[in-house]
Design a protein around this motif. Sequence first.
Motif, PDB file in Angstrom:
ATOM      1  N   THR A  74      13.394  28.308  22.440  1.00  0.00           N
ATOM      2  CA  THR A  74      13.869  28.518  23.804  1.00  0.00           C
ATOM      3  C   THR A  74      14.444  29.910  23.966  1.00  0.00           C
ATOM      4  N   ALA A  75      14.292  30.470  25.165  1.00  0.00           N
ATOM      5  CA  ALA A  75      14.763  31.833  25.424  1.00  0.00           C
ATOM      6  C   ALA A  75      16.274  31.930  25.342  1.00  0.00           C
ATOM      7  N   GLU A  76      16.966  30.833  25.608  1.00  0.00           N
ATOM      8  CA  GLU A  76      18.429  30.861  25.615  1.00  0.00           C
ATOM      9  C   GLU A  76      19.028  30.869  24.216  1.00  0.00           C
ATOM     10  N   TYR A  77      18.227  30.518  23.219  1.00  0.00           N
ATOM     11  CA  TYR A  77      18.723  30.434  21.847  1.00  0.00           C
ATOM     12  C   TYR A  77      18.252  31.659  21.069  1.00  0.00           C
ATOM     13  N   ASP A  78      19.138  32.235  20.264  1.00  0.00           N
ATOM     14  CA  ASP A  78      18.859  33.526  19.627  1.00  0.00           C
ATOM     15  C   ASP A  78      17.827  33.479  18.503  1.00  0.00           C
ATOM     16  N   LEU A  79      17.513  32.315  17.986  1.00  0.00           N
ATOM     17  CA  LEU A  79      16.622  32.260  16.824  1.00  0.00           C
ATOM     18  C   LEU A  79      15.292  32.945  17.094  1.00  0.00           C
ATOM     19  N   GLN A  80      14.681  32.668  18.225  1.00  0.00           N
ATOM     20  CA  GLN A  80      13.371  33.256  18.522  1.00  0.00           C
ATOM     21  C   GLN A  80      13.426  34.783  18.579  1.00  0.00           C
ATOM     22  N   ARG A  81      14.567  35.323  18.973  1.00  0.00           N
ATOM     23  CA  ARG A  81      14.698  36.787  19.020  1.00  0.00           C
ATOM     24  C   ARG A  81      14.654  37.384  17.621  1.00  0.00           C
TER      25      ARG A  81
ATOM     26  N   MET B 189      17.154  38.154   8.184  1.00  0.00           N
ATOM     27  CA  MET B 189      17.018  36.895   7.446  1.00  0.00           C
ATOM     28  C   MET B 189      18.373  36.263   7.147  1.00  0.00           C
ATOM     29  N   ASP B 190      19.336  37.094   6.816  1.00  0.00           N
ATOM     30  CA  ASP B 190      20.685  36.595   6.559  1.00  0.00           C
ATOM     31  C   ASP B 190      21.236  35.892   7.790  1.00  0.00           C
ATOM     32  N   ARG B 191      21.016  36.493   8.963  1.00  0.00           N
ATOM     33  CA  ARG B 191      21.484  35.872  10.200  1.00  0.00           C
ATOM     34  C   ARG B 191      20.713  34.588  10.505  1.00  0.00           C
TER      35      ARG B 191
ATOM     36  N   LEU C  69      22.258  57.165  -0.712  1.00  0.00           N
ATOM     37  CA  LEU C  69      21.356  56.118  -0.231  1.00  0.00           C
ATOM     38  C   LEU C  69      21.947  54.730  -0.447  1.00  0.00           C
ATOM     39  N   SER C  70      22.539  54.516  -1.617  1.00  0.00           N
ATOM     40  CA  SER C  70      23.106  53.193  -1.902  1.00  0.00           C
ATOM     41  C   SER C  70      24.255  52.860  -0.960  1.00  0.00           C
ATOM     42  N   ALA C  71      24.974  53.869  -0.501  1.00  0.00           N
ATOM     43  CA  ALA C  71      26.100  53.638   0.399  1.00  0.00           C
ATOM     44  C   ALA C  71      25.646  53.341   1.822  1.00  0.00           C
ATOM     45  N   ILE C  72      24.491  53.877   2.208  1.00  0.00           N
ATOM     46  CA  ILE C  72      24.003  53.680   3.576  1.00  0.00           C
ATOM     47  C   ILE C  72      23.260  52.363   3.737  1.00  0.00           C
ATOM     48  N   ALA C  73      22.765  51.778   2.642  1.00  0.00           N
ATOM     49  CA  ALA C  73      21.963  50.557   2.727  1.00  0.00           C
ATOM     50  C   ALA C  73      22.669  49.424   3.472  1.00  0.00           C
ATOM     51  N   PRO C  74      23.961  49.130   3.202  1.00  0.00           N
ATOM     52  CA  PRO C  74      24.622  48.048   3.948  1.00  0.00           C
ATOM     53  C   PRO C  74      24.699  48.311   5.448  1.00  0.00           C
ATOM     54  N   VAL C  75      24.767  49.586   5.827  1.00  0.00           N
ATOM     55  CA  VAL C  75      24.798  49.930   7.252  1.00  0.00           C
ATOM     56  C   VAL C  75      23.461  49.585   7.897  1.00  0.00           C
ATOM     57  N   PHE C  76      22.373  49.947   7.233  1.00  0.00           N
ATOM     58  CA  PHE C  76      21.046  49.637   7.767  1.00  0.00           C
ATOM     59  C   PHE C  76      20.820  48.121   7.823  1.00  0.00           C
ATOM     60  N   THR C  77      21.344  47.406   6.829  1.00  0.00           N
ATOM     61  CA  THR C  77      21.234  45.945   6.840  1.00  0.00           C
ATOM     62  C   THR C  77      21.968  45.351   8.030  1.00  0.00           C
ATOM     63  N   ALA C  78      23.118  45.938   8.367  1.00  0.00           N
ATOM     64  CA  ALA C  78      23.896  45.455   9.512  1.00  0.00           C
ATOM     65  C   ALA C  78      23.117  45.611  10.810  1.00  0.00           C
ATOM     66  N   PHE C  79      22.378  46.705  10.953  1.00  0.00           N
ATOM     67  CA  PHE C  79      21.560  46.884  12.155  1.00  0.00           C
ATOM     68  C   PHE C  79      20.531  45.756  12.259  1.00  0.00           C
ATOM     69  N   GLY C  80      19.962  45.346  11.126  1.00  0.00           N
ATOM     70  CA  GLY C  80      19.018  44.239  11.134  1.00  0.00           C
ATOM     71  C   GLY C  80      19.690  42.920  11.437  1.00  0.00           C
ATOM     72  N   ARG C  81      20.906  42.757  10.951  1.00  0.00           N
ATOM     73  CA  ARG C  81      21.635  41.506  11.165  1.00  0.00           C
ATOM     74  C   ARG C  81      21.925  41.271  12.639  1.00  0.00           C
TER      75      ARG C  81
END
Length: 333
Positions: A279-286, A190-192, A56-68
Amino acid sequence: MFTEAIEAILRDHATSEAVCAIGKGGASASIWDAVEEAGFLALLTPESAGGAGLSLSAIAPVFTAFGRYAVPVPFAQSIAARALLRDTEVAAPAGMTALAGACRRREDGSLEAPQVPFGMTCDHVLANVDGDLLLLDAARAERKASGVHGSVSGTLDWRRDAVPLPFGSNGEEVLLFSAAIHATAIAGAMDRVFAMTLQYCNDRSQFGKSIGKFQAVQHQLSVMAQQVASASMASELAFSGAGAAPERLATAIAKARTSMAVPLVASTAHALHGAIGVTAEYDLQRYTRRLHEWRMADGSEAFWNRMVGKAILTQTQATIVDFARTAPYGIAV
C-alpha cells in the motif's frame, strides 16, 4: 559523531511525507539545504581544502544512513564527487551532483549516460567516459525518465557542443565510488526493512498470539537477518581500503553480495507483511522499490560477480580462503 548528526537532520527533514512528495515531483530543497548548510558535503574533502578529511572507513556509516532513510537526494554522490575532484583544478560545483559510472560516446561526439541515479533532479553529473573524468552540466542534457514509479533516475543525453574536455584520467573511480555507495545504500535500506518486518511480526496477532512466535515465520526472519548482516559486512568491505577511492575488487565483492541479497530480503518482507506491504500509505514499498533500483544501478550482481570470478581465476594465492582473506585488500601472501 558525523553519523549521529546527519541522522538527526534526516529524522527531521527526510520524513515519509517529504520523501514521498519528492518522488511525486516535489522540491527537495529543504532536505538538501539542511545537510549542505551543516557542511557535510565536504566530509571527504581534504582538510587543506576546507573539508573534514575523513577516511573511507569513517564515511561508510554516513552513506549507510542515507540508505536507511531512502533519501531521494544525491548526498553521497555529491560528497564523493568532491573527493574525486581532489587532484584536479576544477572546483566542486554548487548544487546536486550525480555520478555516471559508464557513459557512452557516440561517433558524432554526443554523449549518453544511461540510467543515472538522480539523473532527473541533479544539477551536474561527474562522469566516467572510457576512463576519462568529465563534469557535465545536467541542465544542458536531454533527460528521459526511467518510467519506474517514484524513481528520479533517468538517461541523460548531451549534444557534442555540450560535452566538455576531460580533466582527469581517474574516470573508473566514478564507477567504483558509485557502486560502493549503492552497496552501502542497500545495506542501510535492508536494515530498515528488516526492522519494520520484525516489528510488524511482533505486533500482528493471529490465533491469539503474535505471528512472530510461529516457527515458520521465525525461520523466514532468521534467513532474512542472515542476508541483512551479510550485506552489511560486504558493504563495509568496499570502504575498507586506505586509498582515496574504493578498491576495485573490494567494491566488486560488496556490490555483488549486497545486490544478491535484494530479491530474498524484499520478497520475504512483503510475504510476512501481507497485503499492507504494497500500500502507498505504508513505507515498506518505498524501501523495496529503492532496493531493486539500487541492485541494478552500476550493474547487477551478474556484472560484478564476473569481475570477481576473473580475479579468482588469475589469483596467485594458494587457496580460495587466502584469496578471500587478502585479495580484496591488496595484500600479498
